[in-house]
Write an enzyme that holds these catalytic residues in place. Structure first.
Site, PDB file in Angstrom:
ATOM      1  N   SER A 188      87.551 -35.468  -6.936  1.00  0.00           N
ATOM      2  CA  SER A 188      88.160 -36.717  -6.490  1.00  0.00           C
ATOM      3  C   SER A 188      88.984 -37.377  -7.605  1.00  0.00           C
ATOM      4  CB  SER A 188      87.083 -37.657  -5.945  1.00  0.00           C
ATOM      5  OG  SER A 188      87.650 -38.729  -5.236  1.00  0.00           O
TER       6      SER A 188
ATOM      7  N   ASP B  58      91.319 -34.286   4.531  1.00  0.00           N
ATOM      8  CA  ASP B  58      90.465 -34.909   3.516  1.00  0.00           C
ATOM      9  C   ASP B  58      89.918 -36.248   4.019  1.00  0.00           C
ATOM     10  OD1 ASP B  58      90.036 -36.814   1.145  1.00  0.00           O
ATOM     11  OD2 ASP B  58      90.238 -34.893   0.122  1.00  0.00           O
TER      12      ASP B  58
ATOM     13  N   HIS C 206      85.347 -33.971   1.588  1.00  0.00           N
ATOM     14  CA  HIS C 206      85.877 -34.476   0.322  1.00  0.00           C
ATOM     15  C   HIS C 206      84.938 -34.029  -0.793  1.00  0.00           C
ATOM     16  CE1 HIS C 206      88.349 -37.111  -2.170  1.00  0.00           C
ATOM     17  NE2 HIS C 206      87.270 -37.684  -2.652  1.00  0.00           N
TER      18      HIS C 206
END
Length: 391
Positions: free
Chosen positions: A171, A267, A334
């Site tokens: 991330s 995502d 994610h």
């Protein structure tokens, strides 16, 4: 009484085994404080380090933690009293798994490398660098210094002899792995094979449901608040506005170091924050949909499907190079490489009949190239897991 002692003794042993399984203790980098390389609250940076062995003794993977960003004084103050803004609140031990896993069976190519998890406490993807300290709230914007201090410390601990090295992240940490990729390579020995891996860090300069680009204004605030401009790749900022150089699609055009991108075409963080952010969804029509795609209307699902087209367009520079790798699945997820289950497990996602652990390993060691894009529609891949977040 003797039997009770035996029971307690057995429970104690069991607790030690459970807590110690894959658990790596924290290292506080107190020496960095004098250099001004500190978390938002001024505390020392921290990382977890599992030493390599055998054939992996001179191989290094530095993995940066995710956790979003703070865009102004108010949001950064909120982070100050959490583990995302202060090492005082971080857990003392961290279980390594997935790309950082220490078992050959689940992480065959990197299990015995020196594996480091860099904790994230600056809110800028390790790019901030402002000398002045916010006087009222005692906020330090020093993410870039934190990154460099950790790297320098690891170099002193043996990374200066690296034969193979990977800079990776999840991330916001994965974005950092892209932004710092070329610099990482420049610091390592010239003889080392150095590459970077981004897991759910390919945040795109996308259009939201209003037709605008909320994410651009959001990143503009991050860059301004943290003074990130001077820490972003000069090869990008020399021709573009600094906030645009927070978007990987513009940075990778001039990157020199090989990059592997792991990302979900749908995502889950981007659907919620880039495509349909709360501030743009004035009537709250997307609130349920972004949390659970099963609650989307047919029209909303069509818009979500269209986000994949934006993603593919943004990935064009990655797909244009022969040294880059790409694992783009059609999952609503994610950060997928952080657990053994999704990294290499039997139930983990596959693209081109290949799990991500094999795809990344083959790419790194150049056993084969890997640039695979999944089937085109949402839910078309039966190997997709439930939504996964490390962020």
């Amino acid at each position: 009484m003797v039997r009770l002692k035996q029971v307690w003794s057995s429970l104690l042993v069991l607790a030690v085994v459970v807590l110690g399984a894959g658990s790596v203790p924290i290292t506080y980098l107190e020496s960095a404080v004098a250099k001004g390389a500190v978390c938002l609250d001024g505390s020392a940076p921290a990382y977890h380090f599992d030493k390599g062995s055998g054939s992996g003794a001179n191989n290094w993977i530095v993995h940066m933690e995710g956790g979003g960003w703070c865009t102004d004084i108010a949001t950064c103050v909120k982070r100050q009293t959490t583990m995302k803004g202060s090492s005082k609140f971080m857990n003392k031990d961290f279980g390594f798994s997935g790309i950082l896993g220490g078992k050959q069976s689940t992480n065959p190519d990197f299990y015995n490398w020196n594996r480091i998890k860099v904790r994230y406490c600056d809110g800028s993807s390790f790019t901030g660098d402002i000398e002045a300290v916010d006087p009222t709230n005692k906020l330090f914007f020093r993410g870039a210094r934190v990154w460099r201090a950790v790297i320098d410390d690891l170099m002193a601990k043996g990374m200066s002899n690296a034969q193979n090295a990977i800079l990776s992240g999840c991330s916001a940490g994965a974005l950092a792995s892209i932004l710092h990729c070329d610099q990482f390579k420049s610091i390592l020995p010239k003889t080392a094979k150095v590459k970077c891996v981004s897991d759910a860090g390919f945040f795109i300069h996308g259009k939201d449901i209003s037709g605008g680009s909320y994410i651009e204004s959001y990143y503009s605030k991050v860059v301004a608040t943290h003074g990130s401009a001077k820490s972003l790749p000069a090869s990008c900022t020399s021709s573009m506005k600094p906030e645009l150089c927070f978007f990987p699609q513009y940075v990778v055009k001039t990157m020199q170091t090989p990059l592997f991108v792991i990302n979900a075409a749908f995502d889950s963080w981007q659907i919620k924050n880039v495509l349909a952010p709360t501030s743009v969804d004035k009537r709250k029509e997307w609130k349920d949909c972004t949390l659970d795609l099963k609650k989307c209307t047919a029209a909303q699902l069509q818009t979500v499907q269209g986000y994949r087209d934006q993603m593919l367009a943004a990935l064009a520079p990655v797909r244009a190079t022969t040294t880059s790798g790409l694992f783009l699945d059609s999952c609503h997820a994610h950060c997928q490489g952080g657990s053994a289950a999704t990294w290499s497990g039997a139930q983990g996602p596959q693209v081109g009949n290949t799990k991500m652990a094999k795809a990344v390993g083959d790419w790194f060691y150049e056993r084969s190239t890997f640039q695979n894009i999944d089937c085109p529609s949402l839910n078309c891949n039966p190997t997709c897991p439930a939504v996964s977040t490390e962020d």
